[in-house]
Scaffold this active site. Structure first.
Site, PDB file in Angstrom:
ATOM      1  CG  HIS A 217      -0.399  -0.079   2.524  1.00 39.05           C
ATOM      2  ND1 HIS A 217      -0.191  -1.272   3.179  1.00 39.05           N
ATOM      3  CD2 HIS A 217       0.022   0.883   3.369  1.00 39.05           C
ATOM      4  CE1 HIS A 217       0.328  -1.033   4.374  1.00 39.05           C
ATOM      5  NE2 HIS A 217       0.472   0.277   4.502  1.00 39.05           N
ATOM      6  CG  ASP A 247       0.158  -4.451   2.113  1.00 33.72           C
ATOM      7  OD1 ASP A 247       0.643  -3.699   1.246  1.00 33.72           O
ATOM      8  OD2 ASP A 247      -0.245  -4.041   3.215  1.00 33.72           O
ATOM      9  CB  SER A 351       0.057  -5.643   6.137  1.00 34.47           C
ATOM     10  OG  SER A 351      -1.081  -5.285   5.364  1.00 34.47           O
TER      11      SER A 351
END
Length: 437
Positions: A217, A247, A351
């Protein structure tokens, strides 16, 4: 802490936090090698390190086939506990001879996976997460404080429909969110403001160039990254995955001569990173992040699914699968930071999660092994590995106040250039310590 600068080509930005505001534990000396109990009996459980327990678990999964129903590491006894369902005496004897403690359970791996699939179909709700817990032989479903009203009713009825012996439901403090804001802190400037994450592990890209892994992200939110808040970019996103099956991001250094030492510097000691290892439920792991420094805890679940509320799509859900679940705390700014073992195994990158390092919480990590396989990068060879961080790990210090940074992620999968859809991150500054490789 002094702010030391060296020529750019020798800069090695670090994994882990540069200012440790709270350290739950010091790293311990490496455990002794595996050995049988004093009795010498072939069926006596072996004393193992967590990495050895992980290897044994993989071997027994192949050996036992459908009878294998998960395993976990009993850290107090340093033994591997293997769940067996519908196992005959021959299967049990084989597992015992291999050195494991055998436990007969009711739920098979396939049954638990089917329960998780039902949750995905009927209860993919922002603020929920689930993972198979081998200790209870059930699927543990978590709901954060945002899951209320009809959403809670739907989740509760779905869990109840799975059966009381198949799943459990619990409430988590705070809300599940990706923890973007400030392992060395890395920064990017986007239209909405400063995006701040943590570097996970330095690696070598498939083309031989120096690079590092961080959260996906982060790579989706911004393309160019610097080692100072307003500095010139030193690295560019090459690949990024978020949401979906993982991720993680691979970010290549712009200077091909950048040195990337294979180590994590906790401030109390430097831990050489020698290999990427799979997580084992029950093992102790350590996390470094520039917001909260060094903290430790245990792995509580594998192949976890987390449903983050999307900040880029109103009412949307960013579902991420294949994560490691732990009870290690984290706060905004720790995203992408290193999760590792005391004996130098790279386990994961932060994450997201809920809670903070004052009240505690639960946190999810991208497995390093999966990220390396997907990106084609290598760890711990030819000078690659985790960078050193000049953290000051003070066990008497207290954790920082919970940061208010929210989810900075974009949506979709970025390949190559990433995505400039991040929102304004917590701009808390962080000191840096650079080290020659």
């Amino acid at each position: 802490m002094s702010h030391k600068r060296i020529p750019k080509r020798n800069a090695a930005i670090a994994a882990g936090g540069v200012v440790a505001l709270g350290a739950a534990a010091f790293l311990l000396p490496n455990a002794n090698a595996s050995q049988d109990n004093a009795s010498g009996a072939t069926t006596a459980p072996k004393t193992l390190k967590a990495t050895q327990a992980s290897d044994l678990s993989s071997q027994l999964q192949s050996l036992l086939g459908q009878a294998f129903a998960g395993a976990y590491f009993d850290s107090s006894k340093q033994q591997l506990v293997v769940n067996v369902v519908n196992g005959d005496n021959n299967v049990i004897v084989q597992a015992q001879k291999a050195g494991a403690v055998v436990r007969q359970v009711a739920n098979s791996t396939s049954a638990l996976q089917a329960a998780a699939a039902t949750l995905k179909t009927k209860a993919t709700i922002p603020g929920t997460a689930w993972a198979i817990d081998p200790k209870t032989n059930k699927v543990v479903v978590s709901a954060d404080s945002s899951v209320t009203g009809s959403k809670w009713d739907t989740l509760e009825s779905t869990v109840q429909g799975l059966g009381s012996n198949m799943a459990t439901l619990k409430k988590s403090s705070g809300t599940f969110k990706t923890l973007v804001s400030g392992g060395d802190a890395i920064f990017s400037q986007v239209a909405q403001g400063t995006v701040r994450c943590s570097l996970g592990f330095n690696v070598t890209a498939s083309d031989g160039s120096p690079a590092f892994l961080t959260a996906g992200h982060c790579g989706v939110a911004a393309k160019d990254w610097s080692d100072s808040q307003n500095g010139q970019p030193i690295a560019t996103v090459d690949q990024a995955q978020f949401p979906g099956n993982g991720d993680f991001s691979l970010v290549k250094y712009n200077d091909a001569t950048t040195q990337a030492p294979s180590e994590v510097n906790t401030g109390q000691q430097t831990v050489p990173i020698t290999q990427a290892v799979d997580a084992t439920v029950g093992e102790t792991v350590f996390r470094m992040g520039s917001t909260t420094g060094l903290h430790d805890g245990q792995v509580t679940g594998l192949d976890a699914t987390v449903n983050f509320a999307s900040e880029t799509v109103p009412g949307g859900t960013d579902t991420v699968t294949g994560l490691i679940q732990t009870n290690v705390c984290a706060e905004a700014g720790d995203s992408g930071g290193s999760l590792f073992t005391q004996d130098g195994g790279a386990v994961g990158m932060t994450s997201g999660g809920s809670g903070d390092c004052t009240a505690g919480g639960e946190t999810f990590f991208q497995p390093v092994t999966t990220a390396l396989q997907a990106t084609g990068a290598t760890l711990g060879a030819g000078g690659a590995g985790a960078g050193g961080a000049g953290a000051s790990a003070d066990p008497s210090a207290t954790a920082s106040d919970p940061a208010a940074g929210g989810d900075q992620s974009g949506t979709g999968t970025a390949t190559g250039t990433g995505d400039q859809s991040g929102t304004t991150a917590n701009g808390t500054s962080s000191k840096h310590h650079h080290k020659k490789g």
